[in-house]
Design an enzyme around this catalytic site. Sequence first.
Site, PDB file in Angstrom:
ATOM      1  N   ASN A 147       0.812  -1.215   0.000  1.00 42.49           N
ATOM      2  CA  ASN A 147       0.000   0.000   0.000  1.00 42.49           C
ATOM      3  C   ASN A 147       0.847   1.268   0.000  1.00 42.49           C
ATOM      4  OD1 ASN A 147       0.885  -0.138   2.613  1.00 42.49           O
ATOM      5  ND2 ASN A 147      -1.114  -0.516   3.532  1.00 42.49           N
ATOM      6  N   ARG A 285       3.322   7.273  11.297  1.00 38.99           N
ATOM      7  CA  ARG A 285       2.765   6.784  12.555  1.00 38.99           C
ATOM      8  C   ARG A 285       2.555   7.972  13.481  1.00 38.99           C
ATOM      9  NH1 ARG A 285       1.369   3.089  10.064  1.00 38.99           N
ATOM     10  NH2 ARG A 285       1.901   0.903  10.315  1.00 38.99           N
ATOM     11  N   GLN A 314      -4.601   3.633  18.396  1.00 41.23           N
ATOM     12  CA  GLN A 314      -5.694   3.451  17.439  1.00 41.23           C
ATOM     13  C   GLN A 314      -6.589   2.315  17.894  1.00 41.23           C
ATOM     14  OE1 GLN A 314      -3.447   5.191  13.502  1.00 41.23           O
ATOM     15  NE2 GLN A 314      -4.180   3.128  13.445  1.00 41.23           N
ATOM     16  N   HIS A 333      -7.345   6.149  10.131  1.00 45.01           N
ATOM     17  CA  HIS A 333      -6.226   5.522   9.426  1.00 45.01           C
ATOM     18  C   HIS A 333      -6.740   4.762   8.188  1.00 45.01           C
ATOM     19  CE1 HIS A 333      -2.205   3.158  10.026  1.00 45.01           C
ATOM     20  NE2 HIS A 333      -2.369   3.580   8.790  1.00 45.01           N
TER      21      HIS A 333
HETATM   22  P1  NDP Z   1      10.192   1.663   3.452  1.00 43.41           P
HETATM   23  O1  NDP Z   1      10.825   0.631   4.291  1.00 43.41           O
HETATM   24  O2  NDP Z   1      10.281   1.568   1.973  1.00 43.41           O
HETATM   25  O3  NDP Z   1      10.780   3.087   3.824  1.00 43.41           O
HETATM   26  C1  NDP Z   1      11.099   3.468   5.093  1.00 43.41           C
HETATM   27  C2  NDP Z   1      12.267   4.425   4.995  1.00 43.41           C
HETATM   28  O4  NDP Z   1      12.447   5.008   6.274  1.00 43.41           O
HETATM   29  C3  NDP Z   1      13.553   3.749   4.596  1.00 43.41           C
HETATM   30  O5  NDP Z   1      14.103   4.477   3.505  1.00 43.41           O
HETATM   31  C4  NDP Z   1      14.394   3.912   5.857  1.00 43.41           C
HETATM   32  O6  NDP Z   1      15.702   4.234   5.571  1.00 43.41           O
HETATM   33  C5  NDP Z   1      13.822   5.157   6.462  1.00 43.41           C
HETATM   34  N1  NDP Z   1      14.171   5.302   7.878  1.00 43.41           N
HETATM   35  C6  NDP Z   1      14.220   4.364   8.842  1.00 43.41           C
HETATM   36  N2  NDP Z   1      14.590   4.921   9.996  1.00 43.41           N
HETATM   37  C7  NDP Z   1      14.770   6.225   9.758  1.00 43.41           C
HETATM   38  C8  NDP Z   1      15.162   7.309  10.558  1.00 43.41           C
HETATM   39  N3  NDP Z   1      15.487   7.142  11.838  1.00 43.41           N
HETATM   40  N4  NDP Z   1      15.214   8.521   9.991  1.00 43.41           N
HETATM   41  C9  NDP Z   1      14.905   8.685   8.681  1.00 43.41           C
HETATM   42  N5  NDP Z   1      14.566   7.688   7.872  1.00 43.41           N
HETATM   43  C10 NDP Z   1      14.490   6.476   8.407  1.00 43.41           C
HETATM   44  O7  NDP Z   1       8.666   1.745   3.910  1.00 43.41           O
HETATM   45  P2  NDP Z   1       7.434   2.489   3.231  1.00 43.41           P
HETATM   46  O8  NDP Z   1       7.916   3.741   2.586  1.00 43.41           O
HETATM   47  O9  NDP Z   1       6.620   1.544   2.448  1.00 43.41           O
HETATM   48  O10 NDP Z   1       6.593   2.843   4.553  1.00 43.41           O
HETATM   49  C11 NDP Z   1       7.120   3.749   5.520  1.00 43.41           C
HETATM   50  C12 NDP Z   1       6.226   3.787   6.737  1.00 43.41           C
HETATM   51  O11 NDP Z   1       4.970   4.332   6.391  1.00 43.41           O
HETATM   52  C13 NDP Z   1       5.888   2.404   7.323  1.00 43.41           C
HETATM   53  O12 NDP Z   1       6.902   1.955   8.198  1.00 43.41           O
HETATM   54  C14 NDP Z   1       4.602   2.681   8.051  1.00 43.41           C
HETATM   55  O13 NDP Z   1       4.885   3.149   9.364  1.00 43.41           O
HETATM   56  C15 NDP Z   1       3.984   3.820   7.258  1.00 43.41           C
HETATM   57  N6  NDP Z   1       2.846   3.332   6.468  1.00 43.41           N
HETATM   58  C16 NDP Z   1       1.621   3.920   6.683  1.00 43.41           C
HETATM   59  C17 NDP Z   1       0.511   3.460   6.022  1.00 43.41           C
HETATM   60  C18 NDP Z   1      -0.820   4.110   6.194  1.00 43.41           C
HETATM   61  O14 NDP Z   1      -1.852   3.509   5.858  1.00 43.41           O
HETATM   62  N7  NDP Z   1      -0.887   5.322   6.691  1.00 43.41           N
HETATM   63  C19 NDP Z   1       0.579   2.316   5.094  1.00 43.41           C
HETATM   64  C20 NDP Z   1       1.942   1.875   4.833  1.00 43.41           C
HETATM   65  C21 NDP Z   1       3.007   2.344   5.539  1.00 43.41           C
HETATM   66  P3  NDP Z   1      16.839   3.200   5.248  1.00 43.41           P
HETATM   67  O15 NDP Z   1      16.175   1.929   4.917  1.00 43.41           O
HETATM   68  O16 NDP Z   1      17.510   3.901   4.120  1.00 43.41           O
HETATM   69  O17 NDP Z   1      17.631   3.135   6.498  1.00 43.41           O
END
Ligand code: NDP
Length: 401
Positions: A147, A285, A314, A333
Site C-alpha cells: 500500500n 505513525r 488506534q 487511518h
Molecule cells: P520503506 O521501508 O520503503 O521506507 C522506510 C524508509 O524510512 C527507509 O528508507 C528507511 O531508511 C527510512 N528510515 C528508517 N529509519 C529512519 C530514521 N530514523 N530517519 C529517517 N529515515 C528512516 O517503507 P514504506 O515507505 O513503504 O513505509 C514507511 C512507513 O509508512 C511504514 O513503516 C509505516 O509506518 C507507514 N505506512 C503507513 C501506512 C498508512 O496507511 N498510513 C501504510 C503503509 C506504511 P533506510 O532503509 O535507508 O535506512
Amino acid sequence: MAKVVCVLYDDPVDGYPKSYPRDDLPKIDRYPDGQTLPTPKAIDFKPGALLGSVSGELGLRKYLESNGHTLVVTSDKDGANSVLDRELPDAEIIISQPFWPAYMTAERIAKSPKLKMIVTAGIGSDHTDLQAAIDRKLTVAEVTFCNSISVSEHVVMMILSLVRNYIPSYQWVVKGGWNIADCVTRSYDVEGMHVGTVAAGRIGLAVLRRLKPFDMHLHYFDRHRLPEAVEKELNLTWHPTVEDMVKVCDVVTINCPLHPETEHLFDDKMISKMKRGAFIVNTARGKICDRDAIVRALESGQLAGYAGDVWFPQPAPKDHPWRSMPHHGMTPHISGTSLSAQARYAAGVREILECYFEGRPIRDEYLIVEGGKLAGVGAHSYSAGNATSGSEEAAKFKKSA
Ligand code: NDP
C-alpha cells in the site's frame, strides 16, 4: 492444526456492502522498483471487495478451514477481557492491520505460549514489541509495498488540501455559504514551495515523484542516500539531519517507520526549528509526533496546518486532541486500506500463510523479525526495541463509544 486469530476493523455501520461504486480494479503488474506483487497459489475473494473488515475476513476462511486450521476473526482487541486476549493462550498466528492494530506487547506475547508468527496485513509492524518478538524467536512479517503507492497518493491529496485550504472551503459550501474571503485568507499555491520528506523509502520517494510536476523544490532526509541518478532526475536536495531539512521547508511529509529512534521525533524543539507557518503531513505513525506539541504549534501559528491518518493509540479516544485542534485535516487511518490496497495485502497474507504452512521460506522482502533477530526488510528499515508503550489507552475508545 493451527489456530489463526485475525483482528480486523468493524464492518460499515450500515452493514457489509452488497455492491460497490466500481466493478473492477485496474491491473498492476509490478511495483515501481520491480518487486512482484503477491503470488499466492490462489485467492478466494474478488479484488475490489471489502476484505479488511470483520465480515471480509481477508478472504482467508475457506483456505484455512479447508486445510484443517481454525480461524477466529474479531474486532475486539483492547482491554484485558477482549476476545483477542481470550484467544491468546492457544493462538499460533496473529494477523492484524495497522489501521486497527492488535497491539502485541511483551505481556501479550508472554500470554501466548503457542505463538509462532505475527503478520501485519499492510506495512508497519510497530504495534508489535519487536524486542519481545526477537527474544521469543517469533517470525514477524508484513506485506512490503502493498500500500506504499496508496499512501503516497493520500499524502499528495493532504498536502494540496492543507495548502489550498480545501476542507474549510468545502464546509462553507455545505453550510450554504459563498464566503470566498473566509476561504482564501489561508489559501496558497504549492508551486515554488519547498517540500521535504523524512525518509525516502517506498512511500517517500513516490511522494517526491508525484510532487515533481507541481514545480515544488524537493528535499529529503534518509539514513541511506538515494542513487545519484535519482537525485539528479528529481533535482533533490539531501540533508544530513532532519533539523537541517525542516529549517528550509514549507511542507514536511513524514514517511519513516516508527521505532525507538523516530518516536517523538517531532517535539516542541524540532517544530521550533521549522519555518513559521509550515505544514506537516504525517501518514507514517502518530507517535513520531509529540501529540501535544502539535496542538500547541497549531494554536500558536508556528504550524499553519497538520494532516495525516495516523494516531496513537488506534482507535483514537473520542477526546483525542487531534480531533478538535485548529487547522487540521485528519482522517481515520485509511490511506493504506483503499479497496485497491486491500486486494494486494490480502493476497500477500495468503502468500505468507501458504509459505508458513508448506514450510517454504517467506520472501526476504516481507520479513521483519526471524530467528531471534531483525531480518529481511526489518533489518534495513527498523531498529530493535519497543514502540508499543501506552497502547493500552486504545481501550478508552471502547469505553467512550
Ligand atoms: P520503506 O521501508 O520503503 O521506507 C522506510 C524508509 O524510512 C527507509 O528508507 C528507511 O531508511 C527510512 N528510515 C528508517 N529509519 C529512519 C530514521 N530514523 N530517519 C529517517 N529515515 C528512516 O517503507 P514504506 O515507505 O513503504 O513505509 C514507511 C512507513 O509508512 C511504514 O513503516 C509505516 O509506518 C507507514 N505506512 C503507513 C501506512 C498508512 O496507511 N498510513 C501504510 C503503509 C506504511 P533506510 O532503509 O535507508 O535506512
